[in-house]
Design a protein around this motif. Structure first.
Motif, PDB file in Angstrom:
ATOM      1  N   LEU A  52      -0.880   9.279  -6.203  1.00 34.12           N
ATOM      2  CA  LEU A  52      -1.374  10.271  -5.262  1.00 34.12           C
ATOM      3  C   LEU A  52      -2.626  10.934  -5.840  1.00 34.12           C
ATOM      4  O   LEU A  52      -2.584  11.514  -6.931  1.00 34.12           O
ATOM      5  CB  LEU A  52      -0.298  11.327  -4.992  1.00 34.12           C
ATOM      6  N   TYR A  53      -3.725  10.806  -5.120  1.00 33.13           N
ATOM      7  CA  TYR A  53      -4.975  11.472  -5.496  1.00 33.13           C
ATOM      8  C   TYR A  53      -5.121  12.696  -4.595  1.00 33.13           C
ATOM      9  O   TYR A  53      -5.096  12.578  -3.368  1.00 33.13           O
ATOM     10  CB  TYR A  53      -6.188  10.546  -5.297  1.00 33.13           C
ATOM     11  N   LYS A 101       1.234  -2.057   1.405  1.00 38.10           N
ATOM     12  CA  LYS A 101       0.732  -2.702   0.186  1.00 38.10           C
ATOM     13  C   LYS A 101      -0.382  -1.892  -0.478  1.00 38.10           C
ATOM     14  O   LYS A 101      -1.257  -2.441  -1.134  1.00 38.10           O
ATOM     15  CB  LYS A 101       0.233  -4.133   0.447  1.00 38.10           C
ATOM     16  N   ALA A 102      -0.338  -0.584  -0.295  1.00 38.69           N
ATOM     17  CA  ALA A 102      -1.310   0.291  -0.944  1.00 38.69           C
ATOM     18  C   ALA A 102      -0.788   0.674  -2.326  1.00 38.69           C
ATOM     19  O   ALA A 102       0.415   0.695  -2.560  1.00 38.69           O
ATOM     20  CB  ALA A 102      -1.522   1.550  -0.109  1.00 38.69           C
ATOM     21  N   ASN A 103      -1.711   0.963  -3.247  1.00 41.88           N
ATOM     22  CA  ASN A 103      -1.276   1.421  -4.566  1.00 41.88           C
ATOM     23  C   ASN A 103      -1.740   2.848  -4.842  1.00 41.88           C
ATOM     24  O   ASN A 103      -1.546   3.381  -5.921  1.00 41.88           O
ATOM     25  CB  ASN A 103      -1.754   0.468  -5.669  1.00 41.88           C
ATOM     26  N   ALA A 104      -2.367   3.476  -3.826  1.00 39.72           N
ATOM     27  CA  ALA A 104      -2.809   4.861  -3.970  1.00 39.72           C
ATOM     28  C   ALA A 104      -2.932   5.503  -2.598  1.00 39.72           C
ATOM     29  O   ALA A 104      -3.070   4.820  -1.584  1.00 39.72           O
ATOM     30  CB  ALA A 104      -4.147   4.919  -4.691  1.00 39.72           C
ATOM     31  N   GLN A 126      -0.628  14.193   5.397  1.00 40.12           N
ATOM     32  CA  GLN A 126      -1.482  13.121   5.897  1.00 40.12           C
ATOM     33  C   GLN A 126      -2.449  12.704   4.804  1.00 40.12           C
ATOM     34  O   GLN A 126      -2.887  13.528   4.004  1.00 40.12           O
ATOM     35  CB  GLN A 126      -2.261  13.584   7.132  1.00 40.12           C
ATOM     36  N   GLY A 127      -2.751  11.409   4.793  1.00 43.30           N
ATOM     37  CA  GLY A 127      -3.678  10.900   3.792  1.00 43.30           C
ATOM     38  C   GLY A 127      -4.176   9.516   4.161  1.00 43.30           C
ATOM     39  O   GLY A 127      -3.855   8.987   5.230  1.00 43.30           O
ATOM     40  N   SER A 128      -4.948   8.947   3.266  1.00 43.13           N
ATOM     41  CA  SER A 128      -5.475   7.597   3.458  1.00 43.13           C
ATOM     42  C   SER A 128      -4.827   6.658   2.450  1.00 43.13           C
ATOM     43  O   SER A 128      -4.834   6.947   1.256  1.00 43.13           O
ATOM     44  CB  SER A 128      -6.992   7.570   3.250  1.00 43.13           C
TER      45      SER A 128
END
Length: 135
Positions: A52-53, A101-104, A126-128
């Motif tokens: 998480l950024y 399949k996201a890693n961030a 919410q995020g990308s």
């Protein structure tokens, strides 16, 4: 007439003393059933960890691909229920990103809102979803 019972008795005794041919007893072994296929237990696929950024500056200089928007929610159904949990909403958002399949995930916002259908209050994040390269 007396001869008839004597003849029948003689035939009966002769039939009992004659050698009998018997069939050998064959014990049939049951046909072995083919082994039943063993059902493999479903293996719990552990989702890949998603980082998480919280700000975009952490991504500067890292190549990444945007996979789309993701969100997560935690609902408080009635006023008497536990308050909506921001951490649960964040976890659900990360799980959704992992299924893509996201890693961030770059977090845009987390907030508690009222007036959502079916919820007294709801925590929303919410995020990308991103695929950040390690290069």
């Amino acid at each position: 007439m007396r001869a008839l019972p004597l003849c029948l008795l003689a035939l009966l005794l002769a039939g009992c003393s004659a050698p009998h041919k018997t069939q050998p007893i064959i014990t049939e072994s049951p046909t072995p059933e083919p082994p039943k296929p063993v059902k493999a237990k479903p293996v719990a696929v552990r989702a890949a960890p998603v980082k998480l950024y919280k700000n975009a500056e952490a991504l500067v200089g890292k190549p990444f691909r945007d996979l789309g928007e993701v969100s997560g929610e935690s609902c408080q159904a009635t006023a008497d229920d536990n308050a909506p949990n921001m951490a649960s909403a964040r976890k659900r958002m990360l799980a959704h990103a992992s299924s893509m399949k996201a890693n961030a995930v770059l977090l845009h916002q987390c907030q508690i809102v009222s007036g959502v259908a079916g919820c007294y209050q709801q925590a929303q994040c919410q995020g990308s979803a991103l695929n950040v390269s390690s290069k």
